[in-house]
Scaffold this active site. Structure first.
Site, PDB file in Angstrom:
ATOM      1  N   GLY A 272       0.844  -1.202   0.000  1.00 54.26           N
ATOM      2  CA  GLY A 272       0.000   0.000   0.000  1.00 54.26           C
ATOM      3  C   GLY A 272       0.872   1.242   0.000  1.00 54.26           C
ATOM      4  O   GLY A 272       0.498   2.282  -0.556  1.00 54.26           O
TER       5      GLY A 272
ATOM      6  N   PRO B 150       5.779 -22.120  -1.017  1.00 54.11           N
ATOM      7  CA  PRO B 150       5.167 -20.983  -0.306  1.00 54.11           C
ATOM      8  C   PRO B 150       6.211 -19.903  -0.031  1.00 54.11           C
ATOM      9  O   PRO B 150       7.359 -20.215   0.283  1.00 54.11           O
ATOM     10  CB  PRO B 150       4.682 -21.597   1.014  1.00 54.11           C
ATOM     11  CG  PRO B 150       4.790 -23.067   0.851  1.00 54.11           C
ATOM     12  CD  PRO B 150       5.823 -23.328  -0.184  1.00 54.11           C
TER      13      PRO B 150
ATOM     14  N   GLY C 291       6.761 -15.744   1.605  1.00 51.11           N
ATOM     15  CA  GLY C 291       6.207 -14.633   2.368  1.00 51.11           C
ATOM     16  C   GLY C 291       7.026 -13.389   2.115  1.00 51.11           C
ATOM     17  O   GLY C 291       8.045 -13.437   1.426  1.00 51.11           O
ATOM     18  N   CYS C 292       6.571 -12.270   2.669  1.00 51.31           N
ATOM     19  CA  CYS C 292       7.305 -11.015   2.497  1.00 51.31           C
ATOM     20  C   CYS C 292       7.059 -10.168   3.732  1.00 51.31           C
ATOM     21  O   CYS C 292       5.919 -10.060   4.189  1.00 51.31           O
ATOM     22  CB  CYS C 292       6.801 -10.295   1.256  1.00 51.31           C
ATOM     23  SG  CYS C 292       7.536  -8.672   1.003  1.00 51.31           S
TER      24      CYS C 292
ATOM     25  N   GLU D  21      13.761 -10.283  -4.026  1.00 45.78           N
ATOM     26  CA  GLU D  21      14.330  -8.958  -3.698  1.00 45.78           C
ATOM     27  C   GLU D  21      14.472  -8.097  -4.952  1.00 45.78           C
ATOM     28  O   GLU D  21      14.235  -6.890  -4.914  1.00 45.78           O
ATOM     29  CB  GLU D  21      15.682  -9.092  -2.982  1.00 45.78           C
ATOM     30  CG  GLU D  21      15.651  -9.875  -1.666  1.00 45.78           C
ATOM     31  CD  GLU D  21      14.513  -9.491  -0.736  1.00 45.78           C
ATOM     32  OE1 GLU D  21      14.080  -8.321  -0.724  1.00 45.78           O
ATOM     33  OE2 GLU D  21      14.025 -10.386  -0.004  1.00 45.78           O
TER      34      GLU D  21
HETATM   35 ZN   LIG Z   1       9.598  -8.904   0.192  1.00 43.58          ZN
END
Ligand SMILES: [Zn+2]
Length: 238
Positions: A55, A153, A155-156, A199
């Site tokens: 966001g 899977p 994630g971040c 990244e």
């Molecule tokens: Zn990330």
């Protein structure tokens, strides 16, 4: 110079860029000059001590190349140190500069040996994980060296509390400059190749949610939400 002093220097630059620029009160109207000082004043300035969240427009910008003449500067050194500090504070495996509020092409990765003890061995093997010492790249370029795809899977820290399956190339080569400004190259495979691709996406303003398998998108604590009657919090600080 201490990290704190270097960060302060960078923050002063961000807060009052005109102090270091060519504009002066003499070249503008006093009102414009005064308003400019007022509107650029912010309380919490990057480089942050936390991860920016999905966001935030900074996560959607294409990050800028670090100009050659600034690679050795105390400001860039401070940003890299802050990235490593945040990476280790949140116990994660990769970070890109936009994630601490700096839209520059810098990434840092580290896969510590201790992670192996925290995961079931079968998961460690299936995801082709392996140790990676701290690896920093300034202005990195990614080349795919094995186009086979692996789906796992992912994630971040900028999409805190969620994960989803994402396809990534099996092997990639990263080249660029290391934190000392020296040309550097590394070939990564399996999970470390995944970290590098993740990244690098951040530097293009992309997040894994843009190309995840949407049907696998999950809240990482959905079971706890049930067992604790919803009393679960996702912290954005540490
Ligand atoms: Zn990330």
């Amino acid at each position: 110079m201490l990290l704190k002093q270097r960060i302060k220097l960078f923050q002063t630059f961000l807060a009052h860029p005109r102090h270091l620029g060519t504009s002066s009160p003499a070249s503008q109207s006093f009102k414009k000059w005064y308003q400019n000082l007022w509107t650029t004043e912010r309380t919490n300035l990057p480089p942050y001590n936390h991860f920016t969240q999905i966001g935030d427009p900074i996560l959607r910008q294409q990050a800028a190349m670090v100009p050659k003449e600034h690679i050795d500067s105390p400001e860039i050194e401070a940003i890299v140190e802050q990235m490593v500090k945040v990476l280790r504070k949140f116990n994660c495996v990769g970070i890109a500069a936009p994630q601490i509020g700096v839209s520059l092409r810098i990434i840092a990765m580290e896969f510590k040996g201790q992670i192996r003890k925290e995961l079931p061995e079968a998961v460690y093997q299936a995801r082709q994980m392996s140790e990676l010492p701290l690896t920093v790249f300034i202005n990195p370029v990614l080349t795919v060296t094995n186009y086979s795809k692996l789906k796992h899977p992912e994630g971040c820290m900028s999409v805190r509390g969620y994960s989803a399956e994402v396809e990534r190339f099996e092997e990639v080569k990263l080249s660029g400059l290391n934190q000392l400004g020296t040309p550097s190259e590394v070939t990564l495979s399996g999970w470390n190749a995944r970290i590098a691709q993740h990244e690098m996406d951040h530097l293009e303003g992309k997040l894994y949610t843009d190309h995840m398998d949407r049907s696998t998108f999950a809240c990482t604590c959905w079971e706890a939400v049930n067992t604790k009657s919803g009393r679960v919090e996702i912290p954005f600080y540490k």
